[in-house]
Design a protein around this motif. Structure first.
Motif, short mmCIF file in Angstrom:
data_model
loop_
_atom_site.label_atom_id
_atom_site.label_comp_id
_atom_site.label_asym_id
_atom_site.label_seq_id
_atom_site.Cartn_x
_atom_site.Cartn_y
_atom_site.Cartn_z
N ARG A 49 10.22 -12.00 -4.76
CA ARG A 49 9.47 -10.75 -4.56
C ARG A 49 10.04 -9.67 -5.46
NH1 ARG A 49 6.49 -8.91 0.25
NH2 ARG A 49 6.72 -6.69 0.66
N ASN A 69 9.03 -3.74 -4.00
CA ASN A 69 8.04 -3.92 -2.94
C ASN A 69 8.74 -3.96 -1.58
OD1 ASN A 69 5.71 -4.37 -1.57
ND2 ASN A 69 5.30 -6.40 -2.42
N PRO A 70 8.62 -2.87 -0.80
CA PRO A 70 9.40 -2.75 0.44
C PRO A 70 8.98 -3.73 1.53
CG PRO A 70 7.83 -0.95 0.23
CD PRO A 70 7.75 -1.72 -1.05
N ILE A 122 8.61 -4.82 5.81
CA ILE A 122 8.30 -4.28 7.13
C ILE A 122 9.44 -4.63 8.09
CG2 ILE A 122 6.71 -4.41 9.09
CD1 ILE A 122 4.49 -5.06 7.01
N ILE A 166 4.13 3.50 8.91
CA ILE A 166 5.15 3.98 7.97
C ILE A 166 5.57 5.40 8.34
CG2 ILE A 166 5.55 4.62 5.55
CD1 ILE A 166 3.68 2.27 4.83
N LEU A 222 12.17 3.76 -1.51
CA LEU A 222 11.30 4.84 -1.00
C LEU A 222 12.03 5.59 0.12
CD1 LEU A 222 7.91 2.88 -0.68
CD2 LEU A 222 8.63 4.42 -2.53
N THR A 262 10.69 6.16 2.93
CA THR A 262 9.97 5.81 4.16
C THR A 262 10.29 4.38 4.58
OG1 THR A 262 8.15 5.13 2.74
CG2 THR A 262 7.99 7.32 3.74
N ALA A 267 8.52 0.99 6.91
CA ALA A 267 7.37 0.43 7.62
C ALA A 267 7.89 -0.31 8.86
CB ALA A 267 6.62 -0.52 6.69
N PRO A 325 8.83 -9.85 5.44
CA PRO A 325 7.54 -9.92 4.76
C PRO A 325 6.91 -11.28 5.06
CG PRO A 325 9.27 -10.46 3.21
CD PRO A 325 9.94 -10.18 4.55
N SER A 326 5.72 -11.50 4.58
CA SER A 326 5.10 -12.81 4.78
C SER A 326 5.96 -13.88 4.10
CB SER A 326 3.69 -12.80 4.20
OG SER A 326 3.71 -12.27 2.90
N GLU A 354 -2.51 -10.48 7.56
CA GLU A 354 -1.40 -9.57 7.77
C GLU A 354 -1.83 -8.33 8.54
OE1 GLU A 354 -2.55 -10.54 4.99
OE2 GLU A 354 -1.04 -11.72 3.93
N ARG A 414 -3.32 -0.75 3.94
CA ARG A 414 -3.77 -2.14 3.91
C ARG A 414 -4.63 -2.36 5.15
NH1 ARG A 414 0.64 -6.86 3.93
NH2 ARG A 414 0.87 -6.30 6.12
N ALA A 424 0.32 4.05 -3.44
CA ALA A 424 1.12 4.52 -2.30
C ALA A 424 1.97 3.38 -1.75
CB ALA A 424 0.20 5.05 -1.23
N SER A 425 1.40 2.18 -1.75
CA SER A 425 2.13 1.04 -1.24
C SER A 425 2.38 0.09 -2.40
CB SER A 425 1.32 0.35 -0.15
OG SER A 425 2.03 -0.75 0.33
N PRO A 426 3.64 -0.08 -2.78
CA PRO A 426 3.93 -0.87 -3.98
C PRO A 426 3.29 -2.26 -3.96
CG PRO A 426 5.90 0.22 -3.18
CD PRO A 426 4.85 0.45 -2.16
N GLY A 427 3.20 -2.83 -2.76
CA GLY A 427 2.67 -4.18 -2.65
C GLY A 427 1.25 -4.31 -3.17
P1 AMP Z 1 4.21 -8.19 3.52
O1 AMP Z 1 5.24 -7.99 4.56
O2 AMP Z 1 4.55 -9.18 2.47
O3 AMP Z 1 2.89 -8.50 4.15
O4 AMP Z 1 4.07 -6.82 2.76
C1 AMP Z 1 4.29 -5.58 3.38
C2 AMP Z 1 3.37 -4.55 2.80
O5 AMP Z 1 3.73 -3.27 3.34
C3 AMP Z 1 3.46 -4.46 1.30
O6 AMP Z 1 2.17 -4.21 0.76
C4 AMP Z 1 4.37 -3.27 1.12
O7 AMP Z 1 4.19 -2.66 -0.14
C5 AMP Z 1 3.98 -2.38 2.27
N1 AMP Z 1 5.08 -1.48 2.66
C6 AMP Z 1 6.23 -1.81 3.28
N2 AMP Z 1 7.00 -0.71 3.44
C7 AMP Z 1 6.35 0.32 2.89
C8 AMP Z 1 6.63 1.71 2.72
N3 AMP Z 1 7.76 2.25 3.15
N4 AMP Z 1 5.70 2.47 2.11
C9 AMP Z 1 4.55 1.94 1.67
N5 AMP Z 1 4.23 0.64 1.80
C10 AMP Z 1 5.12 -0.17 2.39
#
Ligand code: AMP
Ligand code: MG
Length: 516
Positions: free
Chosen positions: A72, A76-77, A79, A116, A131, A133, A135, A158-159, A196, A211, A244-247
């Motif tokens: 990853r 990309n932050p 959760i 978040i 970041l 912040t 999640a 994450p997933s 997700e 998302r 806003a959300s790197p992912g």
């Molecule tokens: P995943 O856990 O792989 O499903 O991905 C988690 C999603 O949440 C990704 O799209 C991340 O970019 C997003 N995400 C997690 N933490 C933050 C944050 N602090 N700000 C914005 N987006 C976040």
């Protein structure tokens, strides 16, 4: 450029590990899973959304292992998963819990919603990817809750797929991607939701969905009032846009095959996909079609996969990743998929599918240029609808007609209907009842009936008309009640009919204008 196949990602990210334990959903194995996490391990855990790749969120070294195993990108932050709302305060995860978070937690936690908030120093930068912040999610899956509770910490997860590929919804999927790279996978059965979580940020002035997921925008708005939806949710962003959300900027959910979504009405989608299948077959490609129970029999590809019945949105959400992964297993070269803009969670499903397809969409929608309102006699509701419709402004003008299903001879408009129209300033000049003929309906005509029996009658009598261009007016705009026939009633009941038609047509105009 980004590597396309997951295998390449793996080669570029050598991780030295161990044998991956396959744990069962028993008290003893849950303890083992928790113990591994306490000691800085990384493992696949079941949740109701998809399988997560978990590590102690408060241990930076453990968190780094997640990034390594997934390949990853470091920006990309992750959760953070908790097992009680009070964990946020108890462990000091955020600087301040917004009121909006409490309200949403009351309504939707435990469940598939990620919030978040502004992070505290307790959250390592590895988790927030730099970041300010964090999640947070409280999953409803009992095993996930038990593992978090037993571990005594909170879990970054994450997933549990290799970055870029479809999320895993079974322990076997996790094994396929992660065997040898992580400490364990706990098998808790297939994920119930299969998509997700919804991600919403509460860190700005207005709550904004980053998302989409099973908790829909409407559900969030019912608790918070106005909620914004980030542009990146359904559109492909230009390379220079800051997300806003790197992912959201990464290729996601993608099968190894090239995928194309075909959008439009059923008849056109089937025809187009079959045309595409035929032309790619000539190139010697292995082709999969993603269809539904209702349509699978119409396709003649190497593999035809059904997402379930179109009427069962939960099934479609649940099957999506399994099917994308099946395409990988079957080694197909090209996937043509129907699109799934279903009413409730369609946005969440299409968000994943568009990313899986790299936004390759073929739109077969016809550009409509004519509307015919239809009722029984051709003298009343259909004429009122035509009169009112001409009073509204359509962005792209359409020809508006009124027709009856049973018209013996041309008659003027019903007297009471006429009185109501005139008192509302709508001219009835030239309004005469006319029999609906098959030739009135071209490919680019929308037919709106007042009652569902009228729609059925049209479809039965005109075999060559595509049922998908014939609508019950009230259903099309999402109203519960049909436009009732005022025939034989007082002038007042004609007035009420006019009012309900006007309200319904206003919605129709709004919808037509939104589509252009
Ligand atoms: P995943 O856990 O792989 O499903 O991905 C988690 C999603 O949440 C990704 O799209 C991340 O970019 C997003 N995400 C997690 N933490 C933050 C944050 N602090 N700000 C914005 N987006 C976040
Ligand atoms: Mg993911």
């Amino acid at each position: 450029t980004e590597p396309k196949s997951s295998k390449k990602v793996w080669k570029n990210n050598p991780v030295i590990i161990v044998k991956t334990l396959l744990l069962k959903n028993t008290e003893e194995d849950i303890k083992t899973a928790a113990e591994l996490l306490k000691n800085g391990g990384v493992e696949g855990i079941p949740t109701e959304t998809v399988y997560g790749l978990a590590a102690d969120a408060l241990n930076p070294e453990a968190v780094k292992k997640i990034f390594k195993a997934k390949g990853r990108p470091g920006d990309n932050p992750l959760i953070v998963h908790i097992c009680d709302f009070s964990d946020i305060e108890r462990l000091n995860l955020v600087t301040k819990i917004p009121d909006t978070a409490k309200k949403l937690a009351d309504a939707f936690w435990p469940g598939p919603l990620t919030m978040i908030m502004k992070k505290s120093d307790v959250i390592p930068n590895e988790v927030s990817a730099g970041l300010d912040t964090v999640a947070i999610r409280f999953p409803s899956h009992k095993t996930a809750q038990a593992i978090i509770r037993e571990s005594g910490t909170v879990l970054a997860a994450p997933s549990a797929n290799i970055s870029g590929s479809p999320s895993p919804t079974t322990a076997q999927h996790v094994m396929n991607d992660m065997d040898g790279k992580i400490d364990a996978v706990l098998d808790g059965g297939a994920s119930e939701v299969g998509l997700e979580s919804t991600v919403i940020t509460l860190a700005g002035d207005v709550p904004r969905v980053l998302r989409p997921g099973g908790i829909t925008v409407e559900m969030l708005e019912s608790v918070l009032g106005k909620v914004e939806v980030d542009d990146a949710v359904l559109h492909k962003l230009a390379d220079n846009v800051k997300v806003a959300s790197p992912g959201m900027k990464y290729k996601h959910y993608a099968p190894k095959a090239d995928m194309v979504i075909v959008d439009g009405t059923r008849k056109h989608v089937i025809a187009k996909i079959n045309e595409l299948v035929a032309s790619h077959r000539d190139d010697g490609k292995k082709i999969a079609v993603i269809a539904t129970e209702e349509t699978k029999q119409f396709y003649d590809a190497d593999v035809v996969l059904s997402m379930g019945s179109r009427a069962d949105e939960d099934s479609i959400a649940h099957e999506l990743y399994r099917i994308l992964r099946d395409c990988d297993e079957l080694d197909v070269d090209v996937i043509f998929s129907e699109s799934f803009s279903t009413p409730r969670i369609g946005q969440a499903i299409m968000n994943r599918m568009l990313k899986a397809a790299g936004h390759q969409v073929i739109d077969t929608h016809v550009k409509y240029d004519k509307i015919i309102f239809v009722a029984q006699t051709g003298t009343c509701r259909e004429q009122m609808a035509k009169g009112i419709m001409n009073d509204f402004v359509l962005k792209v003008p359409m020809e508006i007609e009124a027709r009856g299903l049973v018209v013996q001879f041309p008659e003027p408009v019903n007297q009471k209907a006429e009185a109501v129209l005139i008192s509302n300033g709508i001219s009835t000049e030239g309004m005469v009842s006319t029999q609906l003929e098959e030739s009135d309906i071209t490919e680019s005509t929308m037919v709106f009936t007042m009652e569902s029996s009228q729609r059925e009658r049209i479809i039965e009598s005109f075999a060559d008309i595509d049922p998908e261009q014939v609508f019950v007016l009230s259903q099309y705009v999402g109203d519960e009640l049909e436009i009732l026939d005022p025939y034989g009633g007082t002038l007042q009941s004609y007035g009420l009919c006019y009012e309900s038609l006007r309200a319904t047509l206003k919605k129709l105009v709004k919808r037509l204008n939104a589509n252009t």
